[in-house]
Design a protein around this motif. Structure first.
Motif, PDB file in Angstrom:
ATOM      1  N   THR A 194      -2.438 -23.410  -2.764  1.00 50.52           N
ATOM      2  CA  THR A 194      -3.203 -23.013  -3.941  1.00 50.52           C
ATOM      3  C   THR A 194      -3.187 -24.064  -5.047  1.00 50.52           C
ATOM      4  O   THR A 194      -4.242 -24.470  -5.545  1.00 50.52           O
ATOM      5  N   TYR A 195      -1.992 -24.497  -5.435  1.00 51.15           N
ATOM      6  CA  TYR A 195      -1.864 -25.400  -6.587  1.00 51.15           C
ATOM      7  C   TYR A 195      -2.005 -26.861  -6.154  1.00 51.15           C
ATOM      8  O   TYR A 195      -1.090 -27.673  -6.293  1.00 51.15           O
ATOM      9  N   LYS A 196      -3.178 -27.192  -5.610  1.00 52.04           N
ATOM     10  CA  LYS A 196      -3.405 -28.560  -5.151  1.00 52.04           C
ATOM     11  C   LYS A 196      -4.839 -28.975  -5.464  1.00 52.04           C
ATOM     12  O   LYS A 196      -5.692 -28.151  -5.817  1.00 52.04           O
ATOM     13  N   ARG A 197      -5.113 -30.246  -5.319  1.00 53.45           N
ATOM     14  CA  ARG A 197      -6.450 -30.787  -5.549  1.00 53.45           C
ATOM     15  C   ARG A 197      -7.302 -30.525  -4.318  1.00 53.45           C
ATOM     16  O   ARG A 197      -7.005 -31.013  -3.226  1.00 53.45           O
ATOM     17  N   HIS A 198      -8.377 -29.765  -4.485  1.00 53.86           N
ATOM     18  CA  HIS A 198      -9.254 -29.431  -3.360  1.00 53.86           C
ATOM     19  C   HIS A 198     -10.453 -30.377  -3.252  1.00 53.86           C
ATOM     20  O   HIS A 198     -11.200 -30.317  -2.294  1.00 53.86           O
ATOM     21  N   ARG A 199     -10.635 -31.196  -4.233  1.00 49.65           N
ATOM     22  CA  ARG A 199     -11.740 -32.162  -4.194  1.00 49.65           C
ATOM     23  C   ARG A 199     -11.291 -33.436  -4.898  1.00 49.65           C
ATOM     24  O   ARG A 199     -10.498 -33.384  -5.845  1.00 49.65           O
ATOM     25  N   PRO A 200     -11.785 -34.606  -4.457  1.00 44.62           N
ATOM     26  CA  PRO A 200     -11.346 -35.859  -5.068  1.00 44.62           C
ATOM     27  C   PRO A 200     -11.843 -35.994  -6.496  1.00 44.62           C
ATOM     28  O   PRO A 200     -12.912 -35.491  -6.848  1.00 44.62           O
ATOM     29  N   LYS A 201     -11.061 -36.674  -7.317  1.00 50.62           N
ATOM     30  CA  LYS A 201     -11.463 -36.902  -8.700  1.00 50.62           C
ATOM     31  C   LYS A 201     -12.686 -37.812  -8.767  1.00 50.62           C
ATOM     32  O   LYS A 201     -13.635 -37.560  -9.489  1.00 50.62           O
ATOM     33  N   ASP A 202     -12.643 -38.894  -8.008  1.00 54.52           N
ATOM     34  CA  ASP A 202     -13.727 -39.877  -8.024  1.00 54.52           C
ATOM     35  C   ASP A 202     -14.176 -40.116  -6.595  1.00 54.52           C
ATOM     36  O   ASP A 202     -13.595 -40.921  -5.873  1.00 54.52           O
ATOM     37  N   ASP A 225      -0.689 -36.014  -8.350  1.00 57.85           N
ATOM     38  CA  ASP A 225      -1.370 -37.313  -8.465  1.00 57.85           C
ATOM     39  C   ASP A 225      -0.379 -38.439  -8.724  1.00 57.85           C
ATOM     40  O   ASP A 225      -0.611 -39.592  -8.334  1.00 57.85           O
ATOM     41  N   ARG A 226       0.736 -38.089  -9.398  1.00 53.98           N
ATOM     42  CA  ARG A 226       1.781 -39.082  -9.681  1.00 53.98           C
ATOM     43  C   ARG A 226       2.841 -39.104  -8.577  1.00 53.98           C
ATOM     44  O   ARG A 226       3.920 -39.645  -8.764  1.00 53.98           O
ATOM     45  N   ILE A 238       7.763 -29.706  -7.483  1.00 51.63           N
ATOM     46  CA  ILE A 238       6.696 -28.987  -8.167  1.00 51.63           C
ATOM     47  C   ILE A 238       6.843 -27.476  -7.952  1.00 51.63           C
ATOM     48  O   ILE A 238       6.661 -26.690  -8.882  1.00 51.63           O
ATOM     49  N   ALA A 239       7.180 -27.085  -6.721  1.00 51.05           N
ATOM     50  CA  ALA A 239       7.375 -25.657  -6.426  1.00 51.05           C
ATOM     51  C   ALA A 239       8.483 -25.085  -7.311  1.00 51.05           C
ATOM     52  O   ALA A 239       8.353 -23.976  -7.843  1.00 51.05           O
ATOM     53  N   TYR A 240       9.558 -25.826  -7.476  1.00 49.95           N
ATOM     54  CA  TYR A 240      10.658 -25.355  -8.331  1.00 49.95           C
ATOM     55  C   TYR A 240      10.193 -25.205  -9.773  1.00 49.95           C
ATOM     56  O   TYR A 240      10.472 -24.197 -10.430  1.00 49.95           O
TER      57      TYR A 240
END
Length: 372
Positions: free
Chosen positions: A344-352, A321-322, A329-331
């Motif tokens: 896998t380690y990601k946002r699958h749906r929007p926050k708002d 998000d930043r 991030i992978a490291y």
């Protein structure tokens, strides 16, 4: 092939060693010795048999050398039980911090349900059945991770001459995406957890620490003080490309947790005690930790199913998000590639969702265009 002989410190025995070179570990003991001055017939018989055994080992090593590239397996090297071969492979290739290889063996044993498996039994159909067993039992990347290690073993066995064609060659590894997306914490939920007291400080501080470092439960439960040097944490995860452990620069919140715990620990132990080998957190089992975590979350307004693994997912998503790049991030997560971050380690749906939709253009004349 050479064998070295060395007398023991007492001088009463001569021990035999392999001689594979002068590098570290290249002169292992054979475990065979003879008496320098046999005192009785028993010791004389021992010497005779030991020297015969050394000659046998010499011949075996010569045969091994000559068999390289021929596909022939010397009888003394052949494992009649495939499980023995599997265990030997795991022992030779296991890596600290990586449990997938050992777990693949454990699951294969459970799948087979017996202590003896002839190599001929491991065919393509059995490999397909084992893959299905893993997919039925686990979700996410776990089935793929375990089966991939199984493929490594079969590839090695094929190279060693056990198979003409690798039984897993046409049976690829598969993941098993969960039908339910895993929950994670947003920024405001991080803050709410931080401000919600809980009776179990070990759970509270260890989970928050994971939220700010991306460590798994297995990593934080085994974390020792010797892994922490100032503001840097050295993980047990070894990068495949460099062969070096992953190092993390600690967030101020993570550092505050450690400083507090160290003060308490130093006050508890006697003066002069080395605390480096001590665990940073004293945690229950993974199931026990998740049950206590659930109690803590239920005391907040967070209406989500939060488990320990959510800390790692939240760590990744909030960094994305930043606009932190996937490679970094992978490291930080200990991955050699960005595949897991993107998959896998990601946002699958929007926050708002409403705020996201509102970003679309809304021309002033739109109502007139629609004749409203």
């Amino acid at each position: 092939m050479n064998f070295l002989e060395r007398k023991t410190k007492k001088g009463d025995k001569i021990v035999f060693y392999y001689d594979f070179g002068r590098g570290k570990g290249q002169r292992p003991s054979t475990g065979i010795f003879v008496y320098t001055k046999p005192k009785d017939q028993t010791e004389k018989n021992h010497n005779k048999q030991a020297l015969s055994l050394i000659e046998l080992k010499k011949s075996q090593l010569i045969i091994e050398s000559q068999a390289v590239g021929t596909g022939f397996i010397p009888p003394h090297k052949f494992k009649a039980n495939f499980l023995d071969y599997y265990e030997e492979y795991v022992k030779a290739h296991k890596r600290k911090g990586n449990r997938h290889l050992q777990c693949s063996l454990t699951q294969f044993k459970k799948f087979m349900g017996k202590d003896y498996v002839a190599p001929i039994e491991v065919n393509e159909n059995l490999c397909k059945s084992f893959r299905r067993y893993l997919l039925d039992k686990y979700t996410g990347e776990t089935p793929s991770d375990y089966y991939t290690r199984f493929k490594w073993v079969l590839a090695a066995a094929t190279a060693d001459g056990y198979y003409r064609q690798n039984p897993t060659e046409k049976v690829s590894a598969k993941s098993n995406p969960s039908s339910k997306l895993k929950d994670f914490l947003e920024v405001e939920e991080y803050l709410e957890l931080l401000n919600t007291p809980f009776h179990n400080r070990e759970i509270q501080e260890a989970f928050i620490f994971c939220c700010y470092t991306g460590l798994r439960w297995v990593d934080v439960s085994q974390l020792c003080w010797q892994q922490i040097k100032g503001a840097v944490l050295t993980t047990r995860i070894i990068q495949a490309k460099t062969g070096l452990p992953v190092t993390l620069t600690l967030h101020p919140i993570a550092r505050m947790i450690l400083e507090k715990r160290k003060r308490i620990l130093e006050a508890t132990f006697a003066e002069g005690t080395d605390i480096n080998a001590q665990l940073v957190f004293s945690l229950p089992s993974a199931d026990g930790a998740n049950k206590l975590l659930l109690q803590w979350v239920s005391a907040t307004a967070i209406n989500k199913h939060i488990t320990w693994s959510c800390a790692r997912l939240s760590f990744s998503i909030l960094l994305q998000d930043r606009l932190v790049d996937d490679v970094t991030i992978a490291y930080l997560l200990g991955h050699a590639t960005t595949v897991q971050v993107q998959k896998t380690y990601k946002r699958h749906r929007p926050k708002d969702q409403q705020g996201t939709i509102a970003q679309l253009p809304t021309p002033e004349l739109l109502p007139y265009f629609l004749n409203i």
